[in-house]
Design an enzyme around this catalytic site. Structure first.
Site, PDB file in Angstrom:
ATOM      1  N   HIS A  24       1.093   5.522  -2.069  1.00 41.04           N
ATOM      2  CA  HIS A  24       0.674   6.439  -2.824  1.00 41.04           C
ATOM      3  C   HIS A  24       1.825   7.265  -3.660  1.00 41.04           C
ATOM      4  O   HIS A  24       2.523   8.246  -3.153  1.00 41.04           O
ATOM      5  CB  HIS A  24      -0.017   7.485  -2.161  1.00 41.04           C
ATOM      6  CG  HIS A  24      -1.384   7.279  -1.294  1.00 41.04           C
ATOM      7  ND1 HIS A  24      -2.535   7.504  -1.772  1.00 41.04           N
ATOM      8  CD2 HIS A  24      -1.304   6.445  -0.157  1.00 41.04           C
ATOM      9  CE1 HIS A  24      -3.386   7.042  -0.927  1.00 41.04           C
ATOM     10  NE2 HIS A  24      -2.508   6.188   0.129  1.00 41.04           N
ATOM     11  N   HIS A  75      -9.190   2.321   2.647  1.00 37.14           N
ATOM     12  CA  HIS A  75      -8.637   2.700   4.084  1.00 37.14           C
ATOM     13  C   HIS A  75      -9.665   2.814   5.083  1.00 37.14           C
ATOM     14  O   HIS A  75     -10.551   3.449   5.039  1.00 37.14           O
ATOM     15  CB  HIS A  75      -8.120   4.498   3.737  1.00 37.14           C
ATOM     16  CG  HIS A  75      -7.094   4.700   2.614  1.00 37.14           C
ATOM     17  ND1 HIS A  75      -7.640   4.757   1.545  1.00 37.14           N
ATOM     18  CD2 HIS A  75      -5.908   4.620   2.704  1.00 37.14           C
ATOM     19  CE1 HIS A  75      -6.575   4.971   0.596  1.00 37.14           C
ATOM     20  NE2 HIS A  75      -5.421   5.041   1.530  1.00 37.14           N
ATOM     21  N   GLU A 103      -8.650   5.328  -7.236  1.00 34.69           N
ATOM     22  CA  GLU A 103      -9.337   5.847  -6.129  1.00 34.69           C
ATOM     23  C   GLU A 103     -10.532   6.670  -6.473  1.00 34.69           C
ATOM     24  O   GLU A 103     -10.406   7.261  -7.286  1.00 34.69           O
ATOM     25  CB  GLU A 103      -8.410   6.795  -5.087  1.00 34.69           C
ATOM     26  CG  GLU A 103      -8.988   7.100  -3.660  1.00 34.69           C
ATOM     27  CD  GLU A 103      -7.906   7.788  -3.117  1.00 34.69           C
ATOM     28  OE1 GLU A 103      -7.796   7.239  -1.857  1.00 34.69           O
ATOM     29  OE2 GLU A 103      -7.273   8.551  -3.314  1.00 34.69           O
ATOM     30  N   HIS A 129       0.843  -1.121  -0.184  1.00 31.24           N
ATOM     31  CA  HIS A 129      -0.006   0.001  -0.046  1.00 31.24           C
ATOM     32  C   HIS A 129       1.044   1.196   0.004  1.00 31.24           C
ATOM     33  O   HIS A 129       1.582   1.495   0.815  1.00 31.24           O
ATOM     34  CB  HIS A 129      -0.837   0.135   1.160  1.00 31.24           C
ATOM     35  CG  HIS A 129      -1.697   1.346   1.349  1.00 31.24           C
ATOM     36  ND1 HIS A 129      -2.841   1.516   0.377  1.00 31.24           N
ATOM     37  CD2 HIS A 129      -1.554   2.498   1.993  1.00 31.24           C
ATOM     38  CE1 HIS A 129      -3.477   2.719   0.884  1.00 31.24           C
ATOM     39  NE2 HIS A 129      -2.674   3.290   1.659  1.00 31.24           N
ATOM     40  N   HIS A 153     -12.385   5.316  -1.292  1.00 31.97           N
ATOM     41  CA  HIS A 153     -11.297   5.735  -0.550  1.00 31.97           C
ATOM     42  C   HIS A 153     -11.644   5.494   1.243  1.00 31.97           C
ATOM     43  O   HIS A 153     -10.511   4.679   1.643  1.00 31.97           O
ATOM     44  CB  HIS A 153     -11.589   7.320  -0.562  1.00 31.97           C
ATOM     45  CG  HIS A 153     -10.581   8.081   0.204  1.00 31.97           C
ATOM     46  ND1 HIS A 153     -10.882   9.187   1.131  1.00 31.97           N
ATOM     47  CD2 HIS A 153      -9.196   8.139   0.658  1.00 31.97           C
ATOM     48  CE1 HIS A 153      -9.882   9.747   1.627  1.00 31.97           C
ATOM     49  NE2 HIS A 153      -8.731   8.754   1.248  1.00 31.97           N
ATOM     50  N   ASP A 168       2.779   3.250   2.934  1.00 29.30           N
ATOM     51  CA  ASP A 168       2.015   4.760   2.725  1.00 29.30           C
ATOM     52  C   ASP A 168       2.816   5.543   1.807  1.00 29.30           C
ATOM     53  O   ASP A 168       4.053   5.124   0.997  1.00 29.30           O
ATOM     54  CB  ASP A 168       1.459   5.237   4.073  1.00 29.30           C
ATOM     55  CG  ASP A 168      -0.130   5.742   3.924  1.00 29.30           C
ATOM     56  OD1 ASP A 168      -0.444   5.999   2.782  1.00 29.30           O
ATOM     57  OD2 ASP A 168      -0.715   5.628   4.984  1.00 29.30           O
ATOM     58  N   GLU A 193      -8.129   4.508  10.485  1.00 28.28           N
ATOM     59  CA  GLU A 193      -6.702   4.910  10.565  1.00 28.28           C
ATOM     60  C   GLU A 193      -6.459   5.338  12.001  1.00 28.28           C
ATOM     61  O   GLU A 193      -5.512   5.270  12.494  1.00 28.28           O
ATOM     62  CB  GLU A 193      -6.527   5.610   9.387  1.00 28.28           C
ATOM     63  CG  GLU A 193      -4.862   6.023   9.412  1.00 28.28           C
ATOM     64  CD  GLU A 193      -4.545   6.744   7.945  1.00 28.28           C
ATOM     65  OE1 GLU A 193      -3.365   7.366   8.064  1.00 28.28           O
ATOM     66  OE2 GLU A 193      -5.493   7.273   7.221  1.00 28.28           O
TER      67      GLU A 193
END
EC number: 3.5.4.40
Length: 418
Positions: A99, A238, A173, A97, A211, A352, A241
Site C-alpha cells: 500500500h 485480502h 480498491e 502486495h 477489499h 504490505d 488475514e
C-alpha cells in the site's frame, strides 16, 4: 543450508541498511574488461526453472557468459577471477502486495485490533499522492523487479499510472458491504476503470481489488469479479488475514465483527455475504461458492485457512501473496507455506504497507521468511520473490543466461547472518 552475510567497504562505499550490500575480493577492485569474473553465491536463480545451490555466474565485461554450479564454471573458465557475490544471485525481487499511499506512516507492531484504530484510522491524513510517490521512489531506489500496489484514491491512481520507472499492477480498491448499494458503487468504479484503461502504458497496468470478503457485499463482489474476468483485469483480494475472520464466517460474530463501525455495515454478516454463516463456512469457501475464484484472483495473506481452503485455491489456479513480517507484527499467525507449496499453489512475497511491514524491501522479507521457515528450502523463497511475484503482477522475469546483460542488481546480499 545457510545464507551468510558479507559486506563491502572499499572506495568509501556506504551501506544502506534498507538494501542488500555487495561483496568483493581485492581481485575485483581493478578488473580487466576482458577478464572473466566468476561470481559465486549460496543460491542462484536464473529466472528459469528452479533455483540451485550453490551457484555461480561468469561475467565478461557487462555480459553474462555462463551460469550454473561453481565447480563446472571453474572447469570451463579456469582463468576467471573468482569473487563471492553474496548469498543470492537472482533477478530483482517483486513486491507483490503493498500500500504505497501509506508510506508516510510510522511502523508500529501492535495487535491487529489495536493497530487498525491507533495506526490506520488515526493516521489517515497521511495517505495520499505524496506518500504514494515517496513509496514508489523507494521501490525504484531499491531496484524492485515489480510491484502490486493497492490504490484507494483515484488521484493516487492518476499519479502512479503516469510513472515510467516501475512495472507491475495498480489494483483499484473497492469496498462497500451494503448489497443495495452494489450497482451504484460498481458503476462508479467502472467509470474510473474505463478512463484509466486509456492511460495505461508499458510498465504499470491496471487491476482491481475488492477489499475483503466481509467489506464487499456478495452482489458487489460478484459484479467486480465478473467484470474483471471479462475485461482481463487482474484481481487481488485480502483473505483470511486474522483468526477472527474465520470465526466470523463460522458464527456471524466474534471480535472482528463486534469491533466494526456499526454505521458502516449492515446489521448482520449474513446481509453482507448473502447467506447464513455456519460451522463449515470459511472466507475461501464463500468466495469459491460465490463464483469469485473462477476469476482466478490473487489472494493476499491466507494465514487462517483450512486444508479444504488450500485445495479449493489450488483447483481454481489462484496465486497467493504472503506478507510474513506484517502478519507477525499484527499477531495474525503464520502462513502455512509448506502446505500451499505441496498443493502446487504459486506463492509470492509482499511487504504490505510500511505501517505493518516496516519497510518496502522484499529482500528483507526473504530474510525474515528464512528465519520463520527454517525447514523451507531457501531456493523456494528466492524463486517466490522473483518468479512468483512476476506471475502475480504480470511482469516478465529477466534471465541470467549467456548473452544477457549483467546487472549489479542481480547481487543479493543479506543484511544479517541467518
Amino acid at each position: 543450508m545457510r545464507f551468510s552475510a558479507v559486506s563491502r567497504h572499499h572506495r568509501g562505499a556506504s551501506i544502506d541498511p534498507m538494501t542488500f550490500s555487495e561483496a568483493t575480493t581485492p581481485d575485483a577492485l581493478t578488473p580487466d574488461a576482458h577478464t572473466p569474473r566468476l561470481l559465486t553465491c549460496d543460491v542462484l536463480y536464473t529466472g528459469m526453472g528452479g533455483a540451485q545451490s550453490p551457484g555461480g555466474v561468469v561475467v565478461v565485461g557487462e555480459t553474462v557468459a555462463a551460469a550454473g554450479h561453481p565447480d563446472e564454471l571453474r572447469r570451463q573458465y579456469p582463468h576467471a577471477a573468482e569473487e563471492r557475490a553474496g548469498a543470492v544471485i537472482a533477478p530483482p525481487p517483486v513486491n507483490a502486495h503493498t500500500h504505497l499511499d501509506m508510506s508516510a506512516y510510522e511502523f508500529q507492531a501492535l495487535p491487529y485490533f489495536q493497530w487498525i484504530p491507533e495506526v490506520v484510522i488515526r493516521g489517515r491524513h497521511l495517505r495520499g499522492v505524496a506518500a504514494a510517490q515517496a513509496g514508489a521512489d523507494t521501490l525504484t531506489r531499491l531496484g524492485a523487479g515489480g510491484v502490486g500496489d493497492i490504490v484507494w484514491a483515484p488521484e493516487v491512481m492518476d499519479a502512479l499510472l503516469a510513472r515510467e520507472d516501475l512495472s507491475g499492477t495498480l489494483y483499484f480498491e473497492v469496498l462497500n458491504p451494503f448489497p443495495d448499494k452494489a450497482d451504484e458503487v460498481f458503476a462508479a468504479a467502472r467509470t474510473h476503470l474505463e478512463r484509466w484503461r486509456r492511460l495505461e502504458r508499458p510498465g504499470l497496468r491496471l487491476g482491481l481489488s475488492p477489499h475483503t470478503p466481509f467489506t464487499v457485499s456478495h452482489r458487489l463482489m460478484r459484479l467486480l469479479s465478473d467484470y474483471a474476468a471479462g475485461e482481463g483485469l487482474p484481481l487481488q483480494i485480502h483473505v483470511a488475514e486474522h483468526p477472527t475472520e474465520l470465526e466470523m464466517f463460522r458464527t456471524g460474530g466474534g471480535p472482528l465483527w463486534d469491533n466494526r463501525m456499526p454505521a458502516l455495515y449492515p446489521h448482520t454478516l449474513a446481509e453482507v455475504i448473502g447467506r447464513e454463516p455456519g460451522p463449515d463456512l470459511t472466507p475461501v469457501r464463500y468466495l469459491d461458492e460465490l463464483g469469485v475464484l473462477a476469476a482466478r484472483p490473487t489472494l493476499v495473506h491466507m494465514v487462517n485457512v483450512t486444508p479444504d481452503d488450500i485445495a479449493r485455491v489450488a483447483r481454481a489456479g489462484c496465486a497467493v501473496v504472503t506478507c510474513p513480517r506484517s502478519n507477525h507484527h499484527l499477531e495474525c499467525g503464520t502462513f502455512d507455506w509448506p502446505a500451499f507449496a505441496a498443493a502446487g499453489v504459486e506463492v509470492a512475497l509482499g511487504t504490505d504497507s510500511v505501517a505493518s511491514g516496516e519497510t518496502l524491501n522484499v529482500r528483507e522479507e526473504v530474510t525474515f521468511a528464512r528465519q520463520l521457515y527454517p525447514g523451507l528450502d531457501p531456493r523456494v523463497l528466492v524463486r517466490a520473490a522473483v518468479k512468483g511475484g512476476q506471475r502475480v503482477v504480470g511482469g516478465r522475469t529477466p534471465f541470467l543466461r549467456r548473452g544477457e546483460t549483467w546487472q549489479e542488481g542481480f547481487r543479493w546480499e543479506l543484511s544479517r547472518d541467518l
